[in-house]
Structures are given as C-alpha cells and as structure tokens.
Design a protein around this motif. Structure first.
Motif, PDB file in Angstrom:
ATOM      1  N   ALA A 156      41.254  -6.637  14.645  1.00 62.61           N
ATOM      2  CA  ALA A 156      40.315  -5.757  15.345  1.00 62.61           C
ATOM      3  C   ALA A 156      39.643  -4.807  14.360  1.00 62.61           C
ATOM      4  N   SER A 157      40.392  -4.292  13.395  1.00 61.87           N
ATOM      5  CA  SER A 157      39.844  -3.394  12.381  1.00 61.87           C
ATOM      6  C   SER A 157      38.777  -4.094  11.530  1.00 61.87           C
ATOM      7  N   ASP A 158      39.052  -5.337  11.129  1.00 59.29           N
ATOM      8  CA  ASP A 158      38.072  -6.107  10.343  1.00 59.29           C
ATOM      9  C   ASP A 158      36.793  -6.348  11.146  1.00 59.29           C
ATOM     10  N   ASN A 172      31.052  -5.008  12.240  1.00 60.30           N
ATOM     11  CA  ASN A 172      30.031  -4.495  13.155  1.00 60.30           C
ATOM     12  C   ASN A 172      29.407  -3.217  12.618  1.00 60.30           C
ATOM     13  N   SER A 173      30.222  -2.340  12.080  1.00 58.27           N
ATOM     14  CA  SER A 173      29.714  -1.073  11.523  1.00 58.27           C
ATOM     15  C   SER A 173      28.805  -1.309  10.332  1.00 58.27           C
ATOM     16  N   ALA A 174      29.028  -2.407   9.613  1.00 59.08           N
ATOM     17  CA  ALA A 174      28.210  -2.735   8.453  1.00 59.08           C
ATOM     18  C   ALA A 174      26.931  -3.478   8.831  1.00 59.08           C
ATOM     19  N   GLY A 175      26.725  -3.716  10.128  1.00 57.32           N
ATOM     20  CA  GLY A 175      25.479  -4.335  10.560  1.00 57.32           C
ATOM     21  C   GLY A 175      25.567  -5.793  10.954  1.00 57.32           C
ATOM     22  N   TYR A 176      26.746  -6.386  10.867  1.00 55.04           N
ATOM     23  CA  TYR A 176      26.894  -7.776  11.294  1.00 55.04           C
ATOM     24  C   TYR A 176      26.956  -7.808  12.818  1.00 55.04           C
ATOM     25  N   ASP A 183      36.015  -9.103  21.716  1.00 54.83           N
ATOM     26  CA  ASP A 183      35.229 -10.177  22.323  1.00 54.83           C
ATOM     27  C   ASP A 183      33.783  -9.768  22.555  1.00 54.83           C
ATOM     28  N   SER A 184      33.490  -8.470  22.568  1.00 55.55           N
ATOM     29  CA  SER A 184      32.105  -8.026  22.699  1.00 55.55           C
ATOM     30  C   SER A 184      31.432  -7.865  21.338  1.00 55.55           C
ATOM     31  N   MET A 185      32.214  -7.928  20.258  1.00 57.70           N
ATOM     32  CA  MET A 185      31.678  -7.753  18.898  1.00 57.70           C
ATOM     33  C   MET A 185      31.711  -9.031  18.076  1.00 57.70           C
ATOM     34  N   LEU A 187      28.708 -13.345   4.448  1.00 57.86           N
ATOM     35  CA  LEU A 187      29.361 -12.097   4.065  1.00 57.86           C
ATOM     36  C   LEU A 187      28.922 -11.751   2.654  1.00 57.86           C
ATOM     37  N   LYS A 188      28.292 -10.594   2.488  1.00 56.59           N
ATOM     38  CA  LYS A 188      27.704 -10.226   1.202  1.00 56.59           C
ATOM     39  C   LYS A 188      28.454  -9.107   0.492  1.00 56.59           C
TER      40      LYS A 188
END
Length: 125
Positions: A19-21, A26-30, A68-70, A116-117
């Motif tokens: 979940a943390s990953d 998501n926070s990084a824009g993915y 599941d929403s991310m 993944l960059k």
C-alpha cells in the motif's frame, strides 16, 4: 497498449508495504493505468494444497488503504496471471519465471509499474 520498455516488477506480500509503494507512485504522478497489483490466487487454480490456501487466503486483508482505487488489481490463477503479464509487455518466459517464483516463495503478489523512471519505491533485497 504495450510500452516499448519493459515494465518494472517487484515481488510483494499483500500488506502495508505494498500500500505504501502504491501511495508513493500515486503521489509521484503515476495513475492507476500505469500501476498493477497482480495477486496469485491458488484457489482460482482449483488447488487443494492446504499450505497455499492458508498462505494466500488468511493474510489477504492485511493491506491498508484503498489501493484498488489507485492501481489496477488482478486476482487470479497462474494461467491468467501469465496472460496479464504478457499484456503488460513481458515475454512468455519472463511471465512463467515470475509466476513460478510467486508459487515457490512467501510473496503473494507482484507490483507492476509501466515506465518507472525514478527511485520512487524501494527495490527488493
């Protein structure tokens, strides 16, 4: 749509670290189209192996957050898991090796990320 580059794959247990990953990605824009959680479910293979039942069924709810929403979530047996990995851009041999390793280790799922960059998430040891 298959990317020209191979997707990043990380073995995981379905837990708070997963979940943390997903939150970090998501926070990084993915967005969810680039993130897949693929869980191997031996029950969908009609497996009667008691240790696999307990390994995958009793600890399934230990992940926190609404991943599941991310991310796309896929929970299925070996053949379907290999097919999904192929659709994400891996070869048949790579897919078979990943599913085999899932079956032979304590990991319960794969985190697959397209393109993944950055070093957003920690690699497996």
């Amino acid at each position: 749509m298959i990317s020209a580059t191979k997707p990043f794959v990380k073995f995981h247990k379905y837990d708070a670290e997963l979940a943390s990953d997903v939150h970090a990605l998501n926070s990084a824009g993915y967005n969810s189209d680039d993130i897949w959680v693929l869980k191997w479910n031996p029950d969908k293979n009609h497996s009667n192996q008691r240790n696999n039942f307990y390994k995958y069924s009793t600890h399934f709810e230990s992940a926190v957050g609404h991943i599941d929403s991310m991310a796309h979530f896929f929970d299925n047996g070996g053949k379907e898991l290999r097919t999904r990995l192929e659709k994400l851009g891996l070869t048949k041999d790579e897919c078979s090796a990943l599913v085999r390793e899932l079956q032979e280790t304590d990991y319960t799922c794969l985190l697959v990320v397209r393109d993944l960059k950055d070093n957003i998430i920690k690699m497996n040891d």
